[in-house]
Design a protein around this motif. Structure first.
Motif, PDB file in Angstrom:
ATOM      1  N   LYS A  22       1.000  -0.740  -0.088  1.00  0.00           N
ATOM      2  CA  LYS A  22       0.163   0.388   0.302  1.00  0.00           C
ATOM      3  C   LYS A  22       0.835   1.302   0.098  1.00  0.00           C
ATOM      4  N   ARG A  23       0.423   2.602  -0.086  1.00  0.00           N
ATOM      5  CA  ARG A  23       0.943   3.790  -0.773  1.00  0.00           C
ATOM      6  C   ARG A  23       1.534   3.820   1.055  1.00  0.00           C
ATOM      7  N   LYS A  24       1.716   3.603   1.905  1.00  0.00           N
ATOM      8  CA  LYS A  24       2.010   3.897   3.700  1.00  0.00           C
ATOM      9  C   LYS A  24       3.152   3.178   3.877  1.00  0.00           C
ATOM     10  N   GLU A  25       2.689   2.023   2.916  1.00  0.00           N
ATOM     11  CA  GLU A  25       3.773   0.544   3.392  1.00  0.00           C
ATOM     12  C   GLU A  25       4.845   1.232   2.647  1.00  0.00           C
ATOM     13  N   LEU A  26       4.520   1.390   1.329  1.00  0.00           N
ATOM     14  CA  LEU A  26       5.802   2.068  -0.010  1.00  0.00           C
ATOM     15  C   LEU A  26       6.204   3.058   0.841  1.00  0.00           C
TER      16      LEU A  26
END
Length: 59
Positions: A22-26
């Motif tokens: 997900k964007r936050k993980e990336l």
């Protein structure tokens, strides 16, 4: 030609199974990698300067 098309169908099938971050993980992973690279670069720059100073002092 049939083997190539089968290969690409299999690739597409496997790519659908991938769990993309997900964007936050990336963002978190990117910051971690960049900070690690910067830390290692600074560390080796300091070690290089230290070794250069010791060699200059010896010579």
């Amino acid at each position: 030609m049939g083997k190539i098309s089968k290969f690409f169908r299999n690739v597409a099938s496997e790519m659908r199974k991938v769990s993309w971050p997900k964007r936050k993980e990336l963002t978190r992973y990117t910051i971690t990698v960049l900070s690690t690279v910067i830390f290692v670069a600074v560390f080796f720059a300091i070690v290089d300067l230290g070794i250069s100073a010791v060699i200059d002092w010896i010579l």
